[in-house]
Every structure is written in C-alpha cells, then in structure tokens.
Design a protein around this motif. Structure first.
Motif, PDB file in Angstrom:
ATOM      1  N   ASP A 523      10.348  20.025   5.382  1.00  0.00           N
ATOM      2  CA  ASP A 523       8.972  20.426   5.634  1.00  0.00           C
ATOM      3  C   ASP A 523       8.280  19.233   6.284  1.00  0.00           C
ATOM      4  N   HIS A 524       7.411  19.485   7.236  1.00  0.00           N
ATOM      5  CA  HIS A 524       6.649  18.374   7.808  1.00  0.00           C
ATOM      6  C   HIS A 524       5.759  17.723   6.749  1.00  0.00           C
ATOM      7  N   HIS A 525       5.490  18.474   5.706  1.00  0.00           N
ATOM      8  CA  HIS A 525       4.731  17.995   4.547  1.00  0.00           C
ATOM      9  C   HIS A 525       5.623  17.015   3.775  1.00  0.00           C
ATOM     10  N   ASP A 526       5.569  15.731   4.185  1.00  0.00           N
ATOM     11  CA  ASP A 526       6.538  14.774   3.665  1.00  0.00           C
ATOM     12  C   ASP A 526       5.940  13.377   3.697  1.00  0.00           C
ATOM     13  N   VAL A 527       6.751  12.421   3.333  1.00  0.00           N
ATOM     14  CA  VAL A 527       6.290  11.044   3.215  1.00  0.00           C
ATOM     15  C   VAL A 527       5.824  10.473   4.552  1.00  0.00           C
ATOM     16  N   SER A 528       6.466  10.867   5.667  1.00  0.00           N
ATOM     17  CA  SER A 528       6.069  10.263   6.938  1.00  0.00           C
ATOM     18  C   SER A 528       5.848  11.268   8.052  1.00  0.00           C
ATOM     19  N   GLY A 529       6.058  12.554   7.782  1.00  0.00           N
ATOM     20  CA  GLY A 529       5.965  13.529   8.860  1.00  0.00           C
ATOM     21  C   GLY A 529       4.555  13.895   9.260  1.00  0.00           C
ATOM     22  N   THR A 530       3.588  13.630   8.393  1.00  0.00           N
ATOM     23  CA  THR A 530       2.268  14.215   8.618  1.00  0.00           C
ATOM     24  C   THR A 530       1.129  13.242   8.325  1.00  0.00           C
ATOM     25  N   ASP A 531       0.187  13.176   9.262  1.00  0.00           N
ATOM     26  CA  ASP A 531      -1.091  12.502   9.032  1.00  0.00           C
ATOM     27  C   ASP A 531      -2.127  13.585   8.802  1.00  0.00           C
ATOM     28  N   SER A 532      -2.532  13.731   7.542  1.00  0.00           N
ATOM     29  CA  SER A 532      -3.426  14.810   7.149  1.00  0.00           C
ATOM     30  C   SER A 532      -4.384  14.281   6.089  1.00  0.00           C
ATOM     31  N   PRO A 533      -5.600  13.904   6.480  1.00  0.00           N
ATOM     32  CA  PRO A 533      -6.499  13.211   5.548  1.00  0.00           C
ATOM     33  C   PRO A 533      -6.928  14.037   4.347  1.00  0.00           C
ATOM     34  N   PHE A 534      -6.794  15.351   4.423  1.00  0.00           N
ATOM     35  CA  PHE A 534      -7.164  16.182   3.279  1.00  0.00           C
ATOM     36  C   PHE A 534      -5.943  16.683   2.518  1.00  0.00           C
ATOM     37  N   ARG A 535      -4.754  16.149   2.863  1.00  0.00           N
ATOM     38  CA  ARG A 535      -3.568  16.531   2.110  1.00  0.00           C
ATOM     39  C   ARG A 535      -2.581  15.355   2.051  1.00  0.00           C
ATOM     40  N   GLU A 536      -1.598  15.299   2.958  1.00  0.00           N
ATOM     41  CA  GLU A 536      -0.510  14.333   2.836  1.00  0.00           C
ATOM     42  C   GLU A 536      -0.981  12.889   2.762  1.00  0.00           C
ATOM     43  N   THR A 537      -2.007  12.542   3.501  1.00  0.00           N
ATOM     44  CA  THR A 537      -2.490  11.161   3.485  1.00  0.00           C
ATOM     45  C   THR A 537      -3.855  11.042   2.819  1.00  0.00           C
ATOM     46  N   SER A 538      -4.150  11.971   1.916  1.00  0.00           N
ATOM     47  CA  SER A 538      -5.447  11.919   1.226  1.00  0.00           C
ATOM     48  C   SER A 538      -5.515  10.779   0.223  1.00  0.00           C
ATOM     49  N   ASN A 539      -4.363  10.178  -0.108  1.00  0.00           N
ATOM     50  CA  ASN A 539      -4.386   9.026  -1.013  1.00  0.00           C
ATOM     51  C   ASN A 539      -4.206   7.713  -0.249  1.00  0.00           C
ATOM     52  N   ILE A 540      -4.532   7.737   1.038  1.00  0.00           N
ATOM     53  CA  ILE A 540      -4.557   6.519   1.862  1.00  0.00           C
ATOM     54  C   ILE A 540      -6.002   6.038   1.903  1.00  0.00           C
ATOM     55  N   TYR A 541      -6.265   4.878   1.311  1.00  0.00           N
ATOM     56  CA  TYR A 541      -7.653   4.454   1.122  1.00  0.00           C
ATOM     57  C   TYR A 541      -8.022   3.203   1.926  1.00  0.00           C
ATOM     58  N   ASP A 542      -7.222   2.845   2.941  1.00  0.00           N
ATOM     59  CA  ASP A 542      -7.560   1.660   3.730  1.00  0.00           C
ATOM     60  C   ASP A 542      -8.365   2.014   4.976  1.00  0.00           C
ATOM     61  N   GLY A 543      -8.831   3.269   5.071  1.00  0.00           N
ATOM     62  CA  GLY A 543      -9.617   3.695   6.227  1.00  0.00           C
ATOM     63  C   GLY A 543      -8.792   4.349   7.312  1.00  0.00           C
ATOM     64  N   SER A 544      -7.452   4.384   7.159  1.00  0.00           N
ATOM     65  CA  SER A 544      -6.593   4.926   8.218  1.00  0.00           C
ATOM     66  C   SER A 544      -6.195   6.373   7.976  1.00  0.00           C
ATOM     67  N   ALA A 545      -6.821   7.022   7.002  1.00  0.00           N
ATOM     68  CA  ALA A 545      -6.424   8.394   6.679  1.00  0.00           C
ATOM     69  C   ALA A 545      -6.624   9.345   7.855  1.00  0.00           C
ATOM     70  N   PHE A 546      -7.550   9.039   8.753  1.00  0.00           N
ATOM     71  CA  PHE A 546      -7.824   9.910   9.897  1.00  0.00           C
ATOM     72  C   PHE A 546      -7.081   9.466  11.154  1.00  0.00           C
ATOM     73  N   CYS A 547      -6.177   8.502  11.020  1.00  0.00           N
ATOM     74  CA  CYS A 547      -5.374   8.036  12.150  1.00  0.00           C
ATOM     75  C   CYS A 547      -4.022   8.742  12.140  1.00  0.00           C
ATOM     76  N   ALA A 548      -3.493   9.037  13.328  1.00  0.00           N
ATOM     77  CA  ALA A 548      -2.272   9.849  13.419  1.00  0.00           C
ATOM     78  C   ALA A 548      -1.077   9.082  13.972  1.00  0.00           C
ATOM     79  N   ASP A 549      -1.103   7.754  13.909  1.00  0.00           N
ATOM     80  CA  ASP A 549       0.010   6.970  14.442  1.00  0.00           C
ATOM     81  C   ASP A 549       1.329   7.306  13.751  1.00  0.00           C
ATOM     82  N   MET A 550       1.295   7.501  12.435  1.00  0.00           N
ATOM     83  CA  MET A 550       2.532   7.690  11.677  1.00  0.00           C
ATOM     84  C   MET A 550       3.278   8.941  12.123  1.00  0.00           C
ATOM     85  N   ALA A 551       2.593  10.058  12.232  1.00  0.00           N
ATOM     86  CA  ALA A 551       3.257  11.308  12.606  1.00  0.00           C
ATOM     87  C   ALA A 551       3.844  11.222  14.012  1.00  0.00           C
ATOM     88  N   VAL A 552       3.100  10.616  14.930  1.00  0.00           N
ATOM     89  CA  VAL A 552       3.586  10.493  16.313  1.00  0.00           C
ATOM     90  C   VAL A 552       4.797   9.570  16.366  1.00  0.00           C
TER      91      VAL A 552
END
Length: 655
Positions: A523-552
């Motif tokens: 599933d793209h819903h995984d440790v590195s497949g998805t940048d999703s500030p309201f789900r997969e990366t909602s526990n990223i608190y350094d301000g980068s939750a809305f950045c999509a570098d990881m998925a790309v």
C-alpha cells in the motif's frame, strides 16, 4: 471480445461492439456534476474522440455527449469488455515479457467486479479511485503491454497510455503518474473539471497503480489498528467483549467487520448503501444486518448517545469512521437527513444543497462523538479526512494550541500506527500470479517461518510484538478466507523482514515450490511512500509535514533500484490536493537478478522514510536508522543532533 488474445489486439472498431450502456445489477458511481461550460463540453468530447478514427467519430460523438450530460464523465460504456474481468493465470496473457503479463494480471484484478467498487466506471475503491479514465485507455494499455519488450517502457499519463519508449532491461517496464496537476490548480473544483475533460484522474493509492488486492489489505490494517488501539487506550491485549463503533462498508471500509471478528471484539457499523451491506454479508464478512435500532439494542443493549443520556451506561469503548470523507460531496459521505436514493437524486440535481446537508450531518456526527468522549470512549480519525472535513464544516473538533495537522481527536497515525511506521513497519504484500491457492499457502508458510526465525534469533521487544501480531494475522487470514480476486497476501513488516520474505519467495520460485512469478508491492500508505499531513506524516512535527520530497524521492529511488513499475499520485486516502504518494510493483521470477533487485529496492523503499522520520525528531526512527547504518557499510545518513533546549530558544528569541 471473449478472449485475452482479442483483449490485447487494440480498440475493437470494425465492427464496433454493441453499446449496452450501464449494466443493471452492478453498483455504479454517483453522477458527477463538473459544471462544464459549453466550450468545455466540446473540449471533453473532442478529447474523447481523439482515440478513434474519423469514420466512427460521428456515431460515437452523440453517445459520448449523452454520457457526459447524464453522468458527468465520458466512460465509453460501449467499449466495456464482455470477457470475464479477473486476474487470469500469468501464462494465459499473450505477452512478450513476464513483467507485462504480471501487470495485466494486476490491472484485471483491479477491475474484477468482486474487487472493484464501480467496475463499469473503472473505479476500484474510495468512490473515485480510478484505474483508467475511460475504456479506450484500458484497451490501448493492454495492447501496448502485449507488444512490450524488455527494452521498452510504457508511460502512463493519468490513465492515458502515452506509448512505448526505448529503454533498458534494468529500467522499469511501466511508469505511472496520476493527477500531477500544478499546485495552484489542485483543488476539488478544478479536479472535477479536469477529470470530466479526460486529462487527469484520481488514482487513489493503489487503484491507479494496479496494486490493489481487494479489501484484505484494509482488513489487515484495521486488525493492527484495533489491536494497538486496545493497547494504547484500554491497556489490554484481549479485546473480547469490547465494542468498536464505526461507519462505512464500501470498498475499503467493508473490511471493518471482518477485522473486528479476527481481533475478537464486537463491531457496530453504520452503512447507508444497501448494496454494500448485502455484498459484505454475502461474502461472510458481516455477520448480521438490521435496519432496526430496537433490534440492535436487543443484540447489544446499545444506543450510544441516547443510552448514555437516559441510563448513564456507556457500552462503547472504541470508535472511528471509515467513510470516504476524502470525497464527501460526491458520494463518499451521505447526509443523515435523507435516505440513500433520495440523497443520490439530490446529489445529481442540486450539489450545493447536498453539500450543505453533508456538512450539517458532519456537525451532528461530531457532536455525538464529543458527548461520548466525555466518558471513557476513545475516538480516532482513520486517515479518511473525517476530522478535516468536519472542521471545514464548522464542527467542534478544534484542539487548543495545536498545529495544522492536529485536532481534538488524534489521527490513528499519530497515536496508534505512527511508531510502527517509524520502526520501518508497513503494509508489504505479494500476489501469486499463477492464480493457484496452493502457491499462496506456500508463501504464507515461508513468510511465517521468516518472522518466527527472526523472533527466535532475538529482536527488540517492540519489533517482536509486531512480528507476533503478523504471524497471528497470517494464520487468521488463511482461516478466514480473505482472498477476494487475486491470490494475494499482506502483512506489516520492517526492512529486514520484507527483504527476507522476498528472498525466500524468489528461491521458492527458482526451486519450483512456487509455480509462477510473484509480484511484490505495498500500500502506498507506508513508512516512506506517502507525504500526507493529515495521515501518514501527521506525526511529523518539524514543520515538514506539508512537504512532499519523501514520496517523490521514493518513486524515483525505487525506479533506479530495479522496480518493475513505479507510480506517483496526487491524492490518496485523504483526498485530492491533500497528499502525494508513490508506489511500486516488483516481479520475482526466481532469477538471481530478481533477488538483487529485491534487496536493493526494498531496502531503499523503507529506509528512505525511516531516515526522514529520524530527521524530524522521532527517537524510534533514530534508533532504527542508526542500527541499519551499522549493518550496512554502504549507508550513510545525516543524523540530527540533540534537540536544542527550550531555554536556548527562548533566550535567542527574546525581544
């Protein structure tokens, strides 16, 4: 149009197939209301006719225009194949490469009526998760795949097969992008128009990348979520007698009833669509159906808010919602004020009024949750944009002094699954392309042995717990007959586990224990497949939750390390414009080259996300990536220093 050979021979034009329109007795997508201008309607029609030669355009133009007016999109129903749509054994596909045949196997599984939510509209799940935009694209893609060699790559633009391009044997055979819209135009309104024009589409997470395996995937994810919710909120391992209340029994959410049975709790699930209820009941995933609240009370002694207010008795422990709230105003969430048929009619005739009723219903929904939560009721957002849409509707979900990704109730990633992702665990899956259940049984045994051997050799307590959960899962999955469509299995595993399972399966193919190639995916819903500030990366608190570098980077990195195909999507479980996600398919064929590709690609596919979470300050990710660096001499990662003390920050920022 009755054979795979015919299916791979290109668009059927002479003669044209009979136009049978929408099939009766099959669920259909809600009518779309894109609001096209007359000029845009002409453009949509012109774009659809590009697939056809001039001598048939006049005939097709009239019926395509009618489809656009009736349904808000040109699906090209005339070209819906009459062949039984399912995942045929790989050797039956007329292809020049095993990779192409495996991709065909996966495509047809996504469109199998037993798997797909709206098969004739090419929607796999989520209400609008498209495999293709129209049936012409399906025919052309199958034709290209049948011709493709090991020195060509098929390129897909939002469902449109751009063509076969010269490539190399080590490159992906297929590269998919879906919905790559310029950010300033990535809004819901713009999407509806762009989709109606036939120029982009919403691939969801695994619909438009051909990696969906039916509801088994979300059964497994829900099993782990409920188990870990019990541990976190209730402090228990045994959920027997506990009550889980939720809603949704459609494409993905249909898994919730079966997940509750497996973990041993009682589930009460609300669903407005009778067809979805009947489907899950016939599958044996839903034990009992009732439209009587009194009967439900008799069975459970449970009226939720009313019962609590009148008797003071709270009989529900855990709660969530798994409706398609990423698509709330086009059939993903129905307002409580109307019956299902009446609501569908209003959606088509007056979408603005329908939206108002949905938002009123969301406010009422949240009010009930808030009342229950004052007692010992624990609610979480299931990553379906429920709280996000409730907030936009004006519901009381605010959390004081919170950042943009936090609400009164947590995302299940924040409280339940986030630490699991940070340790590298995520939804790894495989498909036995022989179509033989015996092959799946062999791979189940191999995966179980890999995890049990890892436990025996000694692993950290937190890792051991996850391995044990997944060993339990594999055994329960076999008992509960969770295969719908392709012979597939899913489990959550970390980097070591995924590589070890892949190697074991590849060796079994080489020795003949597994009769045909196996496709790995996740599933793209995984440790590195998805940048999703309201789900997969909602526990990223350094301000980068809305950045999509990881998925790309995940998408590109997998392509560079041997993936058979890769996919990058705008949109996913939380909606269009809210997430970027990347995924892959990897063919194991028993060769040493396949093993090397699996080792390289799966290691990157996991460690990319763990490293990102480490840098954002997650201590568990830090620990895992440090350990991985010690074990892999070729890996070097920039590690963050200790977080600066608050006093240093305050002093530096003092006016």
């Amino acid at each position: 149009m009755s054979s795979l050979q015919v299916l791979c021979s290109g668009l059927p034009l002479r003669p044209l197939p009979e136009n049978r329109g929408r099939w009766p007795g099959v669920p259909h997508a809600p009518v779309r209301t894109p609001g096209l201008s007359p000029a845009e309607e002409r453009l949509a029609l012109r774009n659809a006719l590009r697939y056809f030669p001039p001598d048939v355009q006049r005939l097709l133009a009239a019926e395509f225009a009618q489809e656009l007016r009736l349904y808000g999109h040109i699906y090209m129903y005339r070209f819906c194949p009459t062949i039984e749509m399912r995942a045929y054994p790989i050797q039956q596909y007329p292809c020049r490469t095993r990779a192409a045949a495996a991709i065909m196997h996966m495509i047809m599984n996504n469109l199998d009526p037993a798997v797909a939510q709206f098969p004739q509209e090419l929607v796999t799940y989520g209400g609008n998760g498209q495999v293709f935009s129209n049936w012409a694209q399906f025919w052309l893609t199958m034709s290209y795949l049948s011709k493709m060699t090991e020195e060509q790559t098929l390129v897909m633009y939002s469902g449109h097969p751009l063509g076969l391009f010269p490539s190399s044997p080590g490159a992906p055979r297929l590269i998919i992008t879906n919905g790559m819209v310029i950010p300033n135009y990535s809004s819901r309104t713009e999407y509806e128009k762009l989709f109606a024009l036939g120029v982009t589409m919403y691939g969801q997470m695994t619909a438009g990348s051909y990696c969906y395996i039916g509801p088994q995937g979300i059964v497994h994810g829900t099993v782990l979520t409920i188990l870990n919710a019990g541990r976190r909120y209730l402090g228990i391992e045994n959920l027997a007698g506990k009550v889980f209340v939720t809603s949704g029994l459609g494409g993905m959410s249909g898994a919730q009833a079966k997940a509750a049975v497996i973990v041993g709790c009682i589930a009460v699930i609300a669903e407005v669509d009778k067809a979805a209820l009947v489907k899950r009941h016939q599958q044996g995933w839903l034990m009992e159906v009732t439209d009587s609240l009194d009967h439900c009370i008799e069975r459970l002694r449970e009226r939720l808010v009313h019962e609590l207010d009148t008797t003071g008795e709270l009989l529900v422990d855990l709660g969530s919602d798994q409706t398609s709230c990423h698509n709330p105003f086009n059939g993903g969430y129905y307002p409580v004020q109307l019956g299902f048929t009446e609501a569908q009619s209003l959606l088509a005739s007056n979408p603005a009024e329908f939206k108002d009723l949905v938002q009123e219903s969301l406010r009422r929904h949240v009010s009930a949750i808030n009342r229950l939560a004052k007692e010992n009721f624990f609610f979480w957002d299931y990553g379906n944009a429920f709280l996000l849409e409730a907030q936009r509707a004006g519901a009381d979900v605010e959390k004081k002094s919170a950042n943009k990704t936090e609400f009164r109730y947590p995302s299940y990633v924040q409280h339940i699954m986030g630490d699991i992702f940070s340790q590298g665990f995520g939804p790894f899956r495989w498909v036995c392309t022989s179509g033989d259940p015996q092959d799946l049984a062999v791979t189940d045994q191999l995966a179980t042995s890999v995890l049990e051997n890892a436990i025996a050799e000694g692993v950290k307590t937190s890792v051991k717990l996850q391995y044990m959960d997944n060993v339990r899962w594999i055994r329960e999955a076999a008992k509960h007959q969770l295969v719908v469509g392709s012979q597939a299995r899913i489990l959550y595993s970390d980097q070591k586990g995924r590589v070890a399972i892949a190697v074991a399966i590849n060796q079994a193919i080489a020795s003949g224990k597994v009769k045909a190639p196996v496709v790995l995916s996740r599933d793209h819903h995984d440790v590195s497949g998805t940048d999703s500030p309201f789900r997969e990366t909602s526990n990223i608190y350094d301000g980068s939750a809305f950045c999509a570098d990881m998925a790309v980077q995940n998408f590109v990195g997998d392509a560079c390390r041997g993936a058979t195909w890769v996919a990058l999507h705008n949109g996913g479980g939380v909606g269009w414009g809210e997430v970027i996600n990347g995924g892959f398919g990897l063919l194991l064929d028993g060769t040493p080259e396949a093993e090397q590709r699996a080792r390289m690609m799966l290691s990157w596919d996991v460690s990319n996300g763990v490293a990102r979470r480490c840098w954002s300050g997650n201590p568990k990710a830090y620990e895992i990536i440090c350990q991985t660096m010690q074990e892999n001499s070729g890996l070097e990662v920039t590690l963050p220093h200790q977080v600066a003390e608050e006093g240093i920050l305050q002093q530096a920022l003092r006016p």
